[in-house]
Scaffold this active site. Structure first.
Site, PDB file in Angstrom:
ATOM      1  N   LYS A  11      -9.324 -24.056  11.727  1.00  0.00           N
ATOM      2  CA  LYS A  11      -9.305 -25.259  12.557  1.00  0.00           C
ATOM      3  C   LYS A  11     -10.369 -25.216  13.663  1.00  0.00           C
ATOM      4  O   LYS A  11     -10.947 -24.152  13.945  1.00  0.00           O
ATOM      5  CB  LYS A  11      -7.903 -25.400  13.181  1.00  0.00           C
ATOM      6  CG  LYS A  11      -6.789 -25.725  12.173  1.00  0.00           C
ATOM      7  CD  LYS A  11      -5.458 -25.822  12.915  1.00  0.00           C
ATOM      8  CE  LYS A  11      -4.322 -26.277  12.044  1.00  0.00           C
ATOM      9  NZ  LYS A  11      -3.053 -26.384  12.815  1.00  0.00           N
ATOM     10  N   TYR A  51      -2.446 -35.267   7.350  1.00  0.00           N
ATOM     11  CA  TYR A  51      -1.216 -34.897   8.070  1.00  0.00           C
ATOM     12  C   TYR A  51      -0.138 -35.988   7.996  1.00  0.00           C
ATOM     13  O   TYR A  51       0.738 -36.035   8.866  1.00  0.00           O
ATOM     14  CB  TYR A  51      -1.548 -34.583   9.532  1.00  0.00           C
ATOM     15  CG  TYR A  51      -2.020 -33.145   9.754  1.00  0.00           C
ATOM     16  CD1 TYR A  51      -1.246 -32.055   9.364  1.00  0.00           C
ATOM     17  CD2 TYR A  51      -3.228 -32.884  10.403  1.00  0.00           C
ATOM     18  CE1 TYR A  51      -1.660 -30.746   9.589  1.00  0.00           C
ATOM     19  CE2 TYR A  51      -3.650 -31.566  10.635  1.00  0.00           C
ATOM     20  CZ  TYR A  51      -2.855 -30.513  10.221  1.00  0.00           C
ATOM     21  OH  TYR A  51      -3.260 -29.209  10.462  1.00  0.00           O
ATOM     22  N   PHE A  59       3.641 -35.508  18.221  1.00  0.00           N
ATOM     23  CA  PHE A  59       2.317 -34.895  18.374  1.00  0.00           C
ATOM     24  C   PHE A  59       1.290 -35.411  17.356  1.00  0.00           C
ATOM     25  O   PHE A  59       0.153 -34.943  17.337  1.00  0.00           O
ATOM     26  CB  PHE A  59       2.429 -33.361  18.277  1.00  0.00           C
ATOM     27  CG  PHE A  59       3.072 -32.850  17.009  1.00  0.00           C
ATOM     28  CD1 PHE A  59       2.344 -32.739  15.831  1.00  0.00           C
ATOM     29  CD2 PHE A  59       4.411 -32.474  16.996  1.00  0.00           C
ATOM     30  CE1 PHE A  59       2.928 -32.264  14.664  1.00  0.00           C
ATOM     31  CE2 PHE A  59       5.011 -32.006  15.821  1.00  0.00           C
ATOM     32  CZ  PHE A  59       4.257 -31.904  14.650  1.00  0.00           C
ATOM     33  N   ASN A 114      -3.842 -23.742  17.037  1.00  0.00           N
ATOM     34  CA  ASN A 114      -3.331 -22.500  16.457  1.00  0.00           C
ATOM     35  C   ASN A 114      -4.158 -21.980  15.282  1.00  0.00           C
ATOM     36  O   ASN A 114      -3.649 -21.287  14.408  1.00  0.00           O
ATOM     37  CB  ASN A 114      -1.844 -22.659  16.104  1.00  0.00           C
ATOM     38  CG  ASN A 114      -1.607 -23.756  15.095  1.00  0.00           C
ATOM     39  OD1 ASN A 114      -2.544 -24.372  14.615  1.00  0.00           O
ATOM     40  ND2 ASN A 114      -0.348 -23.995  14.773  1.00  0.00           N
ATOM     41  N   GLU A 128      -2.849 -30.780  -1.255  1.00  0.00           N
ATOM     42  CA  GLU A 128      -3.888 -30.466  -0.271  1.00  0.00           C
ATOM     43  C   GLU A 128      -5.171 -29.952  -0.938  1.00  0.00           C
ATOM     44  O   GLU A 128      -6.275 -30.249  -0.480  1.00  0.00           O
ATOM     45  CB  GLU A 128      -3.333 -29.463   0.744  1.00  0.00           C
ATOM     46  CG  GLU A 128      -2.241 -30.089   1.613  1.00  0.00           C
ATOM     47  CD  GLU A 128      -1.534 -29.100   2.534  1.00  0.00           C
ATOM     48  OE1 GLU A 128      -1.903 -27.907   2.541  1.00  0.00           O
ATOM     49  OE2 GLU A 128      -0.605 -29.539   3.244  1.00  0.00           O
TER      50      GLU A 128
HETATM   51  N1  UDP Z   1       1.901 -29.049  16.079  1.00  0.00           N
HETATM   52  C1  UDP Z   1       1.781 -29.397  17.407  1.00  0.00           C
HETATM   53  N2  UDP Z   1       2.922 -29.398  18.184  1.00  0.00           N
HETATM   54  C2  UDP Z   1       4.146 -29.063  17.693  1.00  0.00           C
HETATM   55  C3  UDP Z   1       4.242 -28.703  16.329  1.00  0.00           C
HETATM   56  C4  UDP Z   1       3.105 -28.715  15.554  1.00  0.00           C
HETATM   57  O1  UDP Z   1       0.703 -29.691  17.881  1.00  0.00           O
HETATM   58  O2  UDP Z   1       5.132 -29.078  18.440  1.00  0.00           O
HETATM   59  C5  UDP Z   1       0.685 -29.042  15.242  1.00  0.00           C
HETATM   60  C6  UDP Z   1       0.171 -27.629  15.005  1.00  0.00           C
HETATM   61  O3  UDP Z   1      -1.247 -27.660  15.010  1.00  0.00           O
HETATM   62  C7  UDP Z   1       0.692 -27.325  13.623  1.00  0.00           C
HETATM   63  C8  UDP Z   1       0.591 -28.696  12.945  1.00  0.00           C
HETATM   64  O4  UDP Z   1       0.957 -29.604  13.966  1.00  0.00           O
HETATM   65  O5  UDP Z   1      -0.075 -26.316  12.984  1.00  0.00           O
HETATM   66  C9  UDP Z   1       1.452 -28.908  11.735  1.00  0.00           C
HETATM   67  O6  UDP Z   1       2.792 -28.578  12.064  1.00  0.00           O
HETATM   68  P1  UDP Z   1       3.696 -27.735  11.074  1.00  0.00           P
HETATM   69  O7  UDP Z   1       5.078 -27.786  11.578  1.00  0.00           O
HETATM   70  O8  UDP Z   1       3.441 -28.200   9.660  1.00  0.00           O
HETATM   71  O9  UDP Z   1       3.142 -26.237  11.282  1.00  0.00           O
HETATM   72  P2  UDP Z   1       2.279 -25.283  10.326  1.00  0.00           P
HETATM   73  O10 UDP Z   1       2.624 -25.608   8.905  1.00  0.00           O
HETATM   74  O11 UDP Z   1       0.834 -25.538  10.647  1.00  0.00           O
HETATM   75  O12 UDP Z   1       2.693 -23.893  10.724  1.00  0.00           O
END
Ligand code: UDP
Ligand code: MG
Length: 137
Positions: A11, A51, A59, A114, A128
């Site tokens: 990212k 997304y 968010f 992250n 994806e």
């Molecule tokens: N995210 C965020 N705030 C939150 C939760 C998620 O900004 O409280 C963002 C974060 O970048 C995350 C992405 O949304 O990686 C997708 O969320 P997901 O729950 O799918 O997490 P991941 O699969 O990336 O671990």
């Protein structure tokens, strides 16, 4: 165990801090191979579509702006149990909860910056990979 393909994104927070090499080292060092790879900056439209599952989350708009803000490195990672293995190497979504040695524990700045994305299921991996690499077989 099954041989699988999964989609990974390095990212903007990580590409902009020159962490591509260190992150790829963790994938390759843990048994995943790069089967496809490209660098691009997503449009807002692509970010929204990618997304889409998070459309109702508070968010979502910030996430779409962020993922479209700077270049990302998109890859297909392949190997035995690649989908779960990639998620293990990444660590928990919130770096505060991520296990030591994982990408997010090592490099993430916060839950919203992250460092990496990884597909979370066979179905999402298929969608994806097709999103970025429609000719991948
Ligand atoms: N995210 C965020 N705030 C939150 C939760 C998620 O900004 O409280 C963002 C974060 O970048 C995350 C992405 O949304 O990686 C997708 O969320 P997901 O729950 O799918 O997490 P991941 O699969 O990336 O671990
Ligand atoms: Mg996810």
């Amino acid at each position: 165990m099954a041989y699988e393909h999964t989609l990974s994104i390095i990212k903007p927070d990580a590409t902009s801090r020159n962490l591509i090499g260190k992150i790829i080292q963790l994938f390759e060092g843990n048994g995943l191979s790069i089967s496809a790879c490209k660098m691009l900056t997503l449009t807002q439209e692509q970010g929204k579509e990618f997304y889409i599952e998070h459309k109702e989350r508070p968010f979502y708009d910030d996430l779409v702006s962020y993922i479209s803000s700077e270049p990302v490195l998109v890859q297909v990672l392949s190997g035995e149990d690649a989908i779960a293995k990639n998620r293990q190497i990444m660590g928990a979504t919130n770096p505060a909860d991520a296990e030591a040695g994982t990408i997010r524990a090592l490099y993430a700045e916060s839950i919203d910056r992250n460092s990496v994305h990884g597909s979370d299921s066979t179905q999402s991996a298929k969608r994806e990979i097709n999103f970025f690499f429609p000719d991948f077989t």
